[in-house]
Write an enzyme that holds these catalytic residues in place. Structure first.
Site, PDB file in Angstrom:
ATOM      1  CD1 TRP A 100      62.211  28.596  40.751  1.00 23.73           C
ATOM      2  CD2 TRP A 100      63.363  29.125  38.906  1.00 23.73           C
ATOM      3  NE1 TRP A 100      62.010  29.928  40.488  1.00 23.73           N
ATOM      4  CE2 TRP A 100      62.701  30.277  39.367  1.00 23.73           C
ATOM      5  CE3 TRP A 100      64.144  29.217  37.746  1.00 23.73           C
ATOM      6  CZ2 TRP A 100      62.801  31.516  38.713  1.00 23.73           C
ATOM      7  CZ3 TRP A 100      64.238  30.443  37.094  1.00 23.73           C
ATOM      8  CH2 TRP A 100      63.570  31.565  37.581  1.00 23.73           C
ATOM      9  CG  ASP A 167      68.263  26.181  42.635  1.00 26.60           C
ATOM     10  OD1 ASP A 167      68.634  27.086  43.409  1.00 26.60           O
ATOM     11  OD2 ASP A 167      67.476  26.378  41.680  1.00 26.60           O
ATOM     12  CE  LYS A 191      64.674  34.117  44.101  1.00 26.57           C
ATOM     13  NZ  LYS A 191      65.017  33.256  42.969  1.00 26.57           N
TER      14      LYS A 191
HETATM   15  C1  LIG Z   1      65.015  32.666  41.721  1.00 24.01           C
HETATM   16  C2  LIG Z   1      65.372  31.256  41.514  1.00 24.01           C
HETATM   17  C3  LIG Z   1      66.165  30.828  40.433  1.00 24.01           C
HETATM   18  C4  LIG Z   1      66.615  31.757  39.333  1.00 24.01           C
HETATM   19  O1  LIG Z   1      67.573  32.634  39.753  1.00 24.01           O
HETATM   20  P1  LIG Z   1      68.278  33.642  38.725  1.00 24.01           P
HETATM   21  O2  LIG Z   1      69.412  34.161  39.540  1.00 24.01           O
HETATM   22  O3  LIG Z   1      67.265  34.675  38.364  1.00 24.01           O
HETATM   23  O4  LIG Z   1      68.720  32.881  37.540  1.00 24.01           O
HETATM   24  C5  LIG Z   1      66.508  29.499  40.365  1.00 24.01           C
HETATM   25  N1  LIG Z   1      66.095  28.620  41.298  1.00 24.01           N
HETATM   26  C6  LIG Z   1      65.316  28.995  42.325  1.00 24.01           C
HETATM   27  C7  LIG Z   1      64.892  27.972  43.332  1.00 24.01           C
HETATM   28  C8  LIG Z   1      64.933  30.315  42.468  1.00 24.01           C
HETATM   29  O5  LIG Z   1      64.163  30.687  43.507  1.00 24.01           O
END
Ligand SMILES: *Cc1c(COP(=O)(O)O)cnc(C)c1O
Length: 357
Positions: A100, A167, A191
């Site tokens: 990511w 993030d 999540k």
């Molecule tokens: C799941 C995740 C993403 C991607 O999320 P999307 O909403 O599917 O684009 C990005 N960064 C992290 C750390 C994630 O766990």
């Protein structure tokens, strides 16, 4: 549904109340006689929900004045581009802690000068880099606080001499955060914050508007701050589930109480991984995530991998197959997973050990 223990990495388990309230709202939103899926987003009833959502975020994370929270389509992945669009002028630094983080860096490199300040690629991202310096001439420094695929986590708010961007897709709302240390915190909802369909962004307002590039209307954070996330039709269902999820967290006693529960769940599972001779954890102990717990078969037991996966399914476990880039198993124990879910997985691991030792 109730005999399953859901450890999916995302979309993932949500509190039962969120499912129940969502079904009610789809039938009849706030007693209007109209479904949540059909109500105009310009009604007072929906406007009140948007206000409630913002207010809950601010309360739960103690968000200081000078920040605003917005809700946007496109998930966390589109936020990778928003970040570069809104903040990259001369140079940006990224902490490369997994897939990511690399995807976030790639979007910035498409627009300008961005690079990895430090990386843990040398050991397949099983740890968080340490002892690096953040150069003072960066426009911003980007971190991924929880590395969902590898099960590593930055568990405290780091100090940065330049605007810090995080993030927090997979560990938001699992611990108290000092928001004042960040220029921006963002993540996908699916999540810890609700169902898939939107991203949240907690934005320090005075750091916007410093880039010279043309910003398309939809990719300019200021549009969404000015229009209170209603510039265009918001993802109403995802935002509704977010409100119910935030209300549930508040009812649990807030983020601090949730953090204590999360730490206990993670400690229970890591203790079994460390005790059980058939399994071994993949992340360095000091950097272990309390959200995504990764483990593999111990040396000598590798051949039992598929058998354990099948056995775990027969015990009601869902979603513990590891990501292909790590292999083995991953139990994602987000906020809504219960201590009972974790103990059921531990019992399943013990039973498997008894059968094979
Ligand atoms: C799941 C995740 C993403 C991607 O999320 P999307 O909403 O599917 O684009 C990005 N960064 C992290 C750390 C994630 O766990």
């Amino acid at each position: 549904m109730s005999n399953k223990h859901v450890f999916n990495a995302g979309p993932c388990l949500l509190p039962q109340e969120v499912y129940d309230r969502s079904i009610e709202a789809i039938r009849d939103f706030k007693g209007t006689g109209v479904s949540l899926l059909s109500i105009s987003h310009r009604t007072k009833e929906w406007q009140d929900s948007m206000d409630e959502c913002r207010a809950l975020w601010k309360e739960l994370l103690n968000i200081p004045d000078g920040y605003e929270v917005v809700f946007l389509g496109g998930g966390a992945s589109l936020q990778f581009l928003y970040v570069a669009m809104n903040y990259l002028e001369h140079k940006a630094g990224y902490l490369e802690t997994g897939v990511w983080a690399k995807k976030a860096l790639k979007e910035a490199q498409g627009l300008g000068n961005a690079y990895a300040v430090a990386s843990s690629a040398d050991r397949n991202y099983c740890y968080i880099p340490k002892g690096y310096d953040i150069p003072a001439d960066l426009d911003y420094f980007h971190i991924t606080t929880n590395n969902t695929i590898y099960g590593t986590e930055i568990k405290h708010d780091i100090d940065s001499p330049v605007p810090l961007i995080a993030d927090m897709s997979s560990d938001i709302l699992s611990r108290p955060v000092d928001v004042s240390k960040y220029a921006l915190i963002y993540g996908g909802a699916q999540k810890n914050a609700g169902s898939a369909g939107c991203a949240f962004a907690i934005i320090r307002k005075d750091l916007l508007g410093r880039v010279t590039r043309y910003l398309p209307t939809m990719l300019d954070y200021r549009t969404h701050i000015d229009k209170e996330s209603m510039f265009n039709t918001p993802p109403v269902f995802s935002i509704f589930t977010m409100i119910e999820t935030l209300k549930w967290i508040k009812a649990q006693g807030g983020v601090e109480a949730i953090h204590a529960q999360d730490e206990k769940k993670a400690a229970t599972l890591y203790a079994e991984i460390d005790r059980n001779p058939l399994f071994v954890g993949t992340a360095d102990a000091e950097d272990r995530s309390i959200m995504n717990i990764c483990f593999v078969m111990a040396p000598g037991y590798e051949a039992l991998q598929d058998e354990f996966l099948a056995f775990s399914k027969s015990c009601g476990m869902v979603g513990i197959k590891g990501h292909r880039s790590v292999g083995g198993f991953r139990a994602s124990v987000y906020n809504a997973a219960s201590q009972e879910d974790v103990e059921a997985l531990v019992a399943c691991m013990k039973e498997f050990e008894a059968q094979h030792k």
